[in-house]
Design a protein around this motif. Structure first.
Motif, PDB file in Angstrom:
ATOM      1  N   MET A  67       0.840  -1.184   0.000  1.00  0.00           N
ATOM      2  CA  MET A  67       0.000   0.000   0.000  1.00  0.00           C
ATOM      3  C   MET A  67       0.879   1.238   0.000  1.00  0.00           C
ATOM      4  SD  MET A  67      -3.043   1.202   0.182  1.00  0.00           S
ATOM      5  CE  MET A  67      -4.014   2.545   0.720  1.00  0.00           C
ATOM      6  N   ILE A  68       0.479   2.222  -0.774  1.00  0.00           N
ATOM      7  CA  ILE A  68       1.195   3.492  -0.811  1.00  0.00           C
ATOM      8  C   ILE A  68       0.359   4.540  -0.088  1.00  0.00           C
ATOM      9  CG2 ILE A  68       2.049   5.349  -2.278  1.00  0.00           C
ATOM     10  CD1 ILE A  68       2.709   3.231  -4.379  1.00  0.00           C
ATOM     11  N   TYR A  69       1.000   5.187   0.856  1.00  0.00           N
ATOM     12  CA  TYR A  69       0.411   6.318   1.565  1.00  0.00           C
ATOM     13  C   TYR A  69       1.180   7.563   1.153  1.00  0.00           C
ATOM     14  CZ  TYR A  69      -1.553   2.744   4.636  1.00  0.00           C
ATOM     15  OH  TYR A  69      -2.218   1.653   5.135  1.00  0.00           O
ATOM     16  N   ILE A  70       0.465   8.643   0.921  1.00  0.00           N
ATOM     17  CA  ILE A  70       1.106   9.909   0.592  1.00  0.00           C
ATOM     18  C   ILE A  70       0.735  10.912   1.676  1.00  0.00           C
ATOM     19  CG2 ILE A  70       1.375  11.754  -1.085  1.00  0.00           C
ATOM     20  CD1 ILE A  70       0.515   9.757  -3.272  1.00  0.00           C
ATOM     21  N   LEU A  71       1.738  11.299   2.453  1.00  0.00           N
ATOM     22  CA  LEU A  71       1.538  12.327   3.464  1.00  0.00           C
ATOM     23  C   LEU A  71       1.733  13.669   2.775  1.00  0.00           C
ATOM     24  CD1 LEU A  71       1.074  13.268   6.369  1.00  0.00           C
ATOM     25  CD2 LEU A  71       3.535  13.058   6.720  1.00  0.00           C
ATOM     26  N   ALA A  72       0.642  14.384   2.596  1.00  0.00           N
ATOM     27  CA  ALA A  72       0.677  15.652   1.869  1.00  0.00           C
ATOM     28  C   ALA A  72       0.448  16.808   2.828  1.00  0.00           C
ATOM     29  CB  ALA A  72      -0.390  15.653   0.774  1.00  0.00           C
ATOM     30  N   GLY A  73       1.158  17.879   2.581  1.00  0.00           N
ATOM     31  CA  GLY A  73       0.993  19.072   3.404  1.00  0.00           C
ATOM     32  C   GLY A  73       1.758  20.225   2.806  1.00  0.00           C
ATOM     33  N   ASP A  74       1.511  21.394   3.344  1.00  0.00           N
ATOM     34  CA  ASP A  74       2.195  22.584   2.863  1.00  0.00           C
ATOM     35  C   ASP A  74       3.631  22.625   3.379  1.00  0.00           C
ATOM     36  OD1 ASP A  74       0.003  23.549   1.402  1.00  0.00           O
ATOM     37  OD2 ASP A  74      -0.862  24.477   3.196  1.00  0.00           O
ATOM     38  N   ILE A  75       4.408  23.548   2.826  1.00  0.00           N
ATOM     39  CA  ILE A  75       5.804  23.734   3.221  1.00  0.00           C
ATOM     40  C   ILE A  75       5.870  24.133   4.690  1.00  0.00           C
ATOM     41  CG2 ILE A  75       7.869  25.146   2.841  1.00  0.00           C
ATOM     42  CD1 ILE A  75       6.897  25.506  -0.058  1.00  0.00           C
ATOM     43  N   ARG A  76       6.810  23.493   5.403  1.00  0.00           N
ATOM     44  CA  ARG A  76       7.117  23.837   6.791  1.00  0.00           C
ATOM     45  C   ARG A  76       5.911  23.755   7.723  1.00  0.00           C
ATOM     46  NH1 ARG A  76      11.795  23.890   7.650  1.00  0.00           N
ATOM     47  NH2 ARG A  76      13.539  24.984   6.796  1.00  0.00           N
TER      48      ARG A  76
ATOM     49  N   TYR B 287       4.997   9.454 -11.339  1.00  0.00           N
ATOM     50  CA  TYR B 287       5.324   8.072 -10.943  1.00  0.00           C
ATOM     51  C   TYR B 287       4.187   7.100 -11.238  1.00  0.00           C
ATOM     52  CZ  TYR B 287       9.499   9.950  -8.845  1.00  0.00           C
ATOM     53  OH  TYR B 287      10.714  10.569  -8.658  1.00  0.00           O
ATOM     54  N   ASP B 288       3.146   7.565 -11.922  1.00  0.00           N
ATOM     55  CA  ASP B 288       2.023   6.713 -12.314  1.00  0.00           C
ATOM     56  C   ASP B 288       1.490   5.935 -11.111  1.00  0.00           C
ATOM     57  OD1 ASP B 288       0.163   5.723 -14.102  1.00  0.00           O
ATOM     58  OD2 ASP B 288       1.431   4.024 -14.689  1.00  0.00           O
ATOM     59  N   ILE B 289       1.218   6.660 -10.039  1.00  0.00           N
ATOM     60  CA  ILE B 289       0.715   6.038  -8.811  1.00  0.00           C
ATOM     61  C   ILE B 289      -0.798   5.919  -8.946  1.00  0.00           C
ATOM     62  CG2 ILE B 289       0.617   6.161  -6.297  1.00  0.00           C
ATOM     63  CD1 ILE B 289       3.049   8.067  -6.442  1.00  0.00           C
ATOM     64  N   SER B 290      -1.256   4.707  -9.165  1.00  0.00           N
ATOM     65  CA  SER B 290      -2.676   4.501  -9.437  1.00  0.00           C
ATOM     66  C   SER B 290      -3.482   4.181  -8.187  1.00  0.00           C
ATOM     67  CB  SER B 290      -2.851   3.380 -10.461  1.00  0.00           C
ATOM     68  OG  SER B 290      -2.232   2.198  -9.995  1.00  0.00           O
ATOM     69  N   GLU B 291      -2.845   3.582  -7.193  1.00  0.00           N
ATOM     70  CA  GLU B 291      -3.550   3.241  -5.955  1.00  0.00           C
ATOM     71  C   GLU B 291      -2.765   3.803  -4.785  1.00  0.00           C
ATOM     72  OE1 GLU B 291      -4.850  -0.798  -5.559  1.00  0.00           O
ATOM     73  OE2 GLU B 291      -4.841  -1.049  -7.730  1.00  0.00           O
ATOM     74  N   TYR B 292      -3.435   4.613  -3.976  1.00  0.00           N
ATOM     75  CA  TYR B 292      -2.771   5.263  -2.855  1.00  0.00           C
ATOM     76  C   TYR B 292      -3.826   5.799  -1.902  1.00  0.00           C
ATOM     77  CZ  TYR B 292      -4.019   9.342  -5.626  1.00  0.00           C
ATOM     78  OH  TYR B 292      -4.709  10.266  -6.361  1.00  0.00           O
ATOM     79  N   ARG B 293      -3.363   6.180  -0.739  1.00  0.00           N
ATOM     80  CA  ARG B 293      -4.218   6.835   0.240  1.00  0.00           C
ATOM     81  C   ARG B 293      -3.514   8.113   0.685  1.00  0.00           C
ATOM     82  NH1 ARG B 293      -5.327   4.724   6.242  1.00  0.00           N
ATOM     83  NH2 ARG B 293      -6.215   6.660   7.024  1.00  0.00           N
ATOM     84  N   ILE B 294      -4.218   9.228   0.612  1.00  0.00           N
ATOM     85  CA  ILE B 294      -3.669  10.506   1.065  1.00  0.00           C
ATOM     86  C   ILE B 294      -3.815  10.576   2.581  1.00  0.00           C
ATOM     87  CG2 ILE B 294      -3.899  13.024   0.984  1.00  0.00           C
ATOM     88  CD1 ILE B 294      -2.926  11.899  -1.642  1.00  0.00           C
ATOM     89  N   LEU B 295      -2.732  10.983   3.248  1.00  0.00           N
ATOM     90  CA  LEU B 295      -2.739  11.144   4.701  1.00  0.00           C
ATOM     91  C   LEU B 295      -2.504  12.597   5.073  1.00  0.00           C
ATOM     92  CD1 LEU B 295      -0.321   8.272   5.818  1.00  0.00           C
ATOM     93  CD2 LEU B 295      -2.811   8.202   5.803  1.00  0.00           C
ATOM     94  N   LYS B 296      -3.079  12.974   6.182  1.00  0.00           N
ATOM     95  CA  LYS B 296      -2.706  14.209   6.859  1.00  0.00           C
ATOM     96  C   LYS B 296      -1.883  13.768   8.067  1.00  0.00           C
ATOM     97  CE  LYS B 296      -6.930  16.496   5.485  1.00  0.00           C
ATOM     98  NZ  LYS B 296      -8.249  16.879   5.902  1.00  0.00           N
ATOM     99  N   LYS B 297      -1.183  14.696   8.690  1.00  0.00           N
ATOM    100  CA  LYS B 297      -0.326  14.344   9.828  1.00  0.00           C
ATOM    101  C   LYS B 297      -1.095  13.567  10.888  1.00  0.00           C
ATOM    102  CE  LYS B 297       0.740  18.506  10.659  1.00  0.00           C
ATOM    103  NZ  LYS B 297       1.236  19.768  11.189  1.00  0.00           N
ATOM    104  N   GLU B 298      -2.303  14.007  11.195  1.00  0.00           N
ATOM    105  CA  GLU B 298      -3.079  13.351  12.251  1.00  0.00           C
ATOM    106  C   GLU B 298      -3.519  11.931  11.877  1.00  0.00           C
ATOM    107  OE1 GLU B 298      -5.646  16.416  10.077  1.00  0.00           O
ATOM    108  OE2 GLU B 298      -3.686  16.424  11.039  1.00  0.00           O
ATOM    109  N   ASP B 299      -3.488  11.594  10.583  1.00  0.00           N
ATOM    110  CA  ASP B 299      -3.876  10.250  10.133  1.00  0.00           C
ATOM    111  C   ASP B 299      -2.814   9.206  10.432  1.00  0.00           C
ATOM    112  OD1 ASP B 299      -6.248  11.281   9.064  1.00  0.00           O
ATOM    113  OD2 ASP B 299      -5.323  11.623   7.099  1.00  0.00           O
ATOM    114  N   LEU B 300      -1.584   9.621  10.688  1.00  0.00           N
ATOM    115  CA  LEU B 300      -0.510   8.655  10.938  1.00  0.00           C
ATOM    116  C   LEU B 300      -0.854   7.736  12.105  1.00  0.00           C
ATOM    117  CD1 LEU B 300       2.604  10.931  10.446  1.00  0.00           C
ATOM    118  CD2 LEU B 300       1.997   8.937   9.072  1.00  0.00           C
TER     119      LEU B 300
END
Length: 163
Positions: free
Chosen positions: A1-10, A146-159
């Motif tokens: 499983m691929i998780y992507i932790l996304a957020g703004d700079i700093r 990277y042709d990521i077809s299956e993933y879950r977006i995370l926020k910091k609190e989701d960890l």
């Protein structure tokens, strides 16, 4: 499983992943925090050993990759890429972290080699997990690049909710 932790700079993405990883024994990879001098370094998640990454000014141009005002050591990226790629042949049922994928990787620099190698291996994987740290404004470009077809977006609190 691929998780992507996304957020703004700093906004504390790296710190959140570090705090989460420190509570587990099944996490490995690289984080890219600022060291005590305010420069980015590589931190091995498992060993907690830091490696120099960002330098003040250019040295030999073949040993440095620059983006904007930042100068990074190519040998540090090579070490990080090689280490990340080696992890897939080791322990199963673990989390591997790549912090972070950004403009360098979109230009096939930085941690691109490891990302290109690892992402396809984790697309249909249920027992091993890849956590990618990405800035919000680059999220769509990274997913497409990277042709990521299956993933879950995370926020910091989701960890905290990751098994």
């Amino acid at each position: 499983m691929i998780y992507i932790l996304a957020g703004d700079i700093r906004t504390g993405k790296t710190t959140a992943v570090l705090n989460w990883a420190n509570q587990r024994d099944d996490v490995d990879g690289w984080l890219c925090p600022d060291n005590e001098n305010g420069k980015r370094c590589f931190l091995n998640v498992k060993s907690k050993v830091e490696y120099e990454l960002e330098i003040e000014s250019e040295v030999e141009s073949t040993k440095v990759v620059s983006i904007g005002p930042f100068n990074f050591l190519r040998p540090a990226f090579k070490k990080a890429n090689d280490y990340l790629i080696s992890l897939t042949s080791e322990n199963k049922r673990q989390y591997i972290i790549i912090d972070e994928l950004g403009r360098l990787e979109l230009n096939k620099e930085g941690l691109h080699t490891a990302a290109e190698d690892l992402i396809p291996k984790f697309l249909d994987e249920d027992t091993e997990h890849l956590i990618l740290v990405v800035r919000n404004y680059l999220l769509d470009e990274i997913i497409e690049h990277y042709d990521i077809s299956e993933y879950r977006i995370l926020k910091k609190e989701d960890l905290k909710s990751l098994l």
